[in-house]
Enzyme design. Structure first.
Site, PDB file in Angstrom:
ATOM      1  N   VAL A  13      -1.940 -11.186   4.707  1.00 37.71           N
ATOM      2  CA  VAL A  13      -1.538 -12.051   3.842  1.00 37.71           C
ATOM      3  C   VAL A  13      -0.169 -11.731   3.113  1.00 37.71           C
ATOM      4  O   VAL A  13      -0.530 -10.695   2.212  1.00 37.71           O
ATOM      5  CB  VAL A  13      -2.693 -12.564   2.992  1.00 37.71           C
ATOM      6  CG1 VAL A  13      -2.046 -13.730   2.080  1.00 37.71           C
ATOM      7  CG2 VAL A  13      -3.678 -13.081   3.858  1.00 37.71           C
ATOM      8  N   GLY A  26       3.574  -5.329  -1.330  1.00 38.41           N
ATOM      9  CA  GLY A  26       2.810  -5.861  -2.181  1.00 38.41           C
ATOM     10  C   GLY A  26       2.006  -7.106  -1.129  1.00 38.41           C
ATOM     11  O   GLY A  26       2.699  -7.972  -0.841  1.00 38.41           O
ATOM     12  N   SER A  27       0.867  -7.078  -1.000  1.00 27.37           N
ATOM     13  CA  SER A  27       0.035  -8.138  -0.252  1.00 27.37           C
ATOM     14  C   SER A  27      -1.239  -8.072  -0.276  1.00 27.37           C
ATOM     15  O   SER A  27      -1.947  -7.199  -1.002  1.00 27.37           O
ATOM     16  CB  SER A  27       0.539  -7.731   1.147  1.00 27.37           C
ATOM     17  OG  SER A  27       0.610  -6.490   1.501  1.00 27.37           O
ATOM     18  N   ARG A  28      -2.346  -8.549   0.857  1.00 23.72           N
ATOM     19  CA  ARG A  28      -3.572  -8.437   0.917  1.00 23.72           C
ATOM     20  C   ARG A  28      -3.908  -8.579   2.210  1.00 23.72           C
ATOM     21  O   ARG A  28      -3.298  -9.248   3.048  1.00 23.72           O
ATOM     22  CB  ARG A  28      -4.178  -9.677  -0.155  1.00 23.72           C
ATOM     23  CG  ARG A  28      -4.031 -10.924   0.583  1.00 23.72           C
ATOM     24  CD  ARG A  28      -4.715 -11.650  -0.597  1.00 23.72           C
ATOM     25  NE  ARG A  28      -6.325 -12.187  -0.347  1.00 23.72           N
ATOM     26  CZ  ARG A  28      -6.922 -12.748  -1.249  1.00 23.72           C
ATOM     27  NH1 ARG A  28      -6.399 -13.360  -2.187  1.00 23.72           N
ATOM     28  NH2 ARG A  28      -8.164 -12.819  -1.074  1.00 23.72           N
ATOM     29  N   MET A  83      -3.248  -5.296  -2.216  1.00 24.89           N
ATOM     30  CA  MET A  83      -2.540  -3.865  -2.206  1.00 24.89           C
ATOM     31  C   MET A  83      -1.452  -4.306  -3.369  1.00 24.89           C
ATOM     32  O   MET A  83      -0.645  -5.392  -3.109  1.00 24.89           O
ATOM     33  CB  MET A  83      -1.824  -3.797  -0.980  1.00 24.89           C
ATOM     34  CG  MET A  83      -3.087  -3.426   0.307  1.00 24.89           C
ATOM     35  SD  MET A  83      -1.959  -3.234   1.856  1.00 24.89           S
ATOM     36  CE  MET A  83      -2.054  -5.123   2.385  1.00 24.89           C
TER      37      MET A  83
END
Length: 213
Positions: free
Chosen positions: A151, A181-183, A93
């Site tokens: 994450v 912002g991440s995953r 993301m």
């Protein structure tokens, strides 16, 4: 759509209030020209915390995307939480994606893990095991195991997760949020039929990642 959406995620209300109040105060005291950058920041915060209603794809065998973003990994790996070989699908993301996280399957939370860690670029493979993360072990009614891991990223500094062990989750149900912002990594049984491909843009709840056997 099996849960309410306020359009703007509740996690963003304090940030929005601060951003809009600051922009308004600058405009009142110094004029619109000086306030313009602050209004731009306020609009950015508004778009970041949007939380639109979404249709939910598939049926009880469907694995849907847990987040909006881009597929950055589809690979066979070792699931570090359930100590098994698994298929991992990772959704990255960026700051322009919706950041609400949804359950990828219909299932029950069997266990939850939180691991403090680094804040590397979430698009990197090593972020899965080195960054701050929060993992859920989900189990379907017929006993299939899926691990879903939030994450943190380079900018993200807060993982929010609202469920715990023995909580049932419906496919597409909102369960958490990651700021800025991440995953999200999803570990699936090896016999799952993968539908997603690297580079594909996906949308939480509406995009299908895989089908369970």
């Amino acid at each position: 759509m099996n849960y309410p959406h306020p359009l703007i995620a509740r996690e963003g209300w304090p940030f929005l209030a601060i951003a809009f109040v600051v922009a308004l105060l600058v405009q009142l005291s110094a004029g619109i020209l000086w306030a313009s950058p602050f209004w731009i920041i306020a609009l950015f915060v508004l778009q970041f915390f949007r939380d639109p209603a979404r249709p939910i794809a598939g049926d009880g065998k469907t694995v849907v995307a847990p987040a909006d973003g881009r597929i950055v990994a589809v690979e066979k790996v070792q699931d570090p939480y359930l100590s098994r070989e698994a298929l991992k699908i990772s959704v990255f993301m960026n700051v322009f994606n919706v950041h609400s996280n949804r359950s990828p399957i219909d299932g029950t939370v069997r266990r939850k893990w939180y691991n403090p860690g680094s804040f590397l670029n979430a698009a990197l493979a090593k972020a899965s095991v080195e960054n701050e993360r929060c993992a859920l072990w989900l189990q379907t009614a017929d006993g299939q195991d899926v691990t879903c891991v939030q994450v943190a990223g380079l900018v993200a500094r807060r993982i929010l997760n609202y469920v715990d062990a023995d909580i049932p989750l419906a496919r597409g149900q909102r369960y958490g949020f990651i700021r800025f912002g991440s995953r999200v990594d999803v570990y699936l049984p090896l016999n799952a039929r993968v539908k997603a491909s690297i580079g594909e843009k996906v949308y939480a709840s509406t995009s299908v990642l895989a089908e369970l056997s």
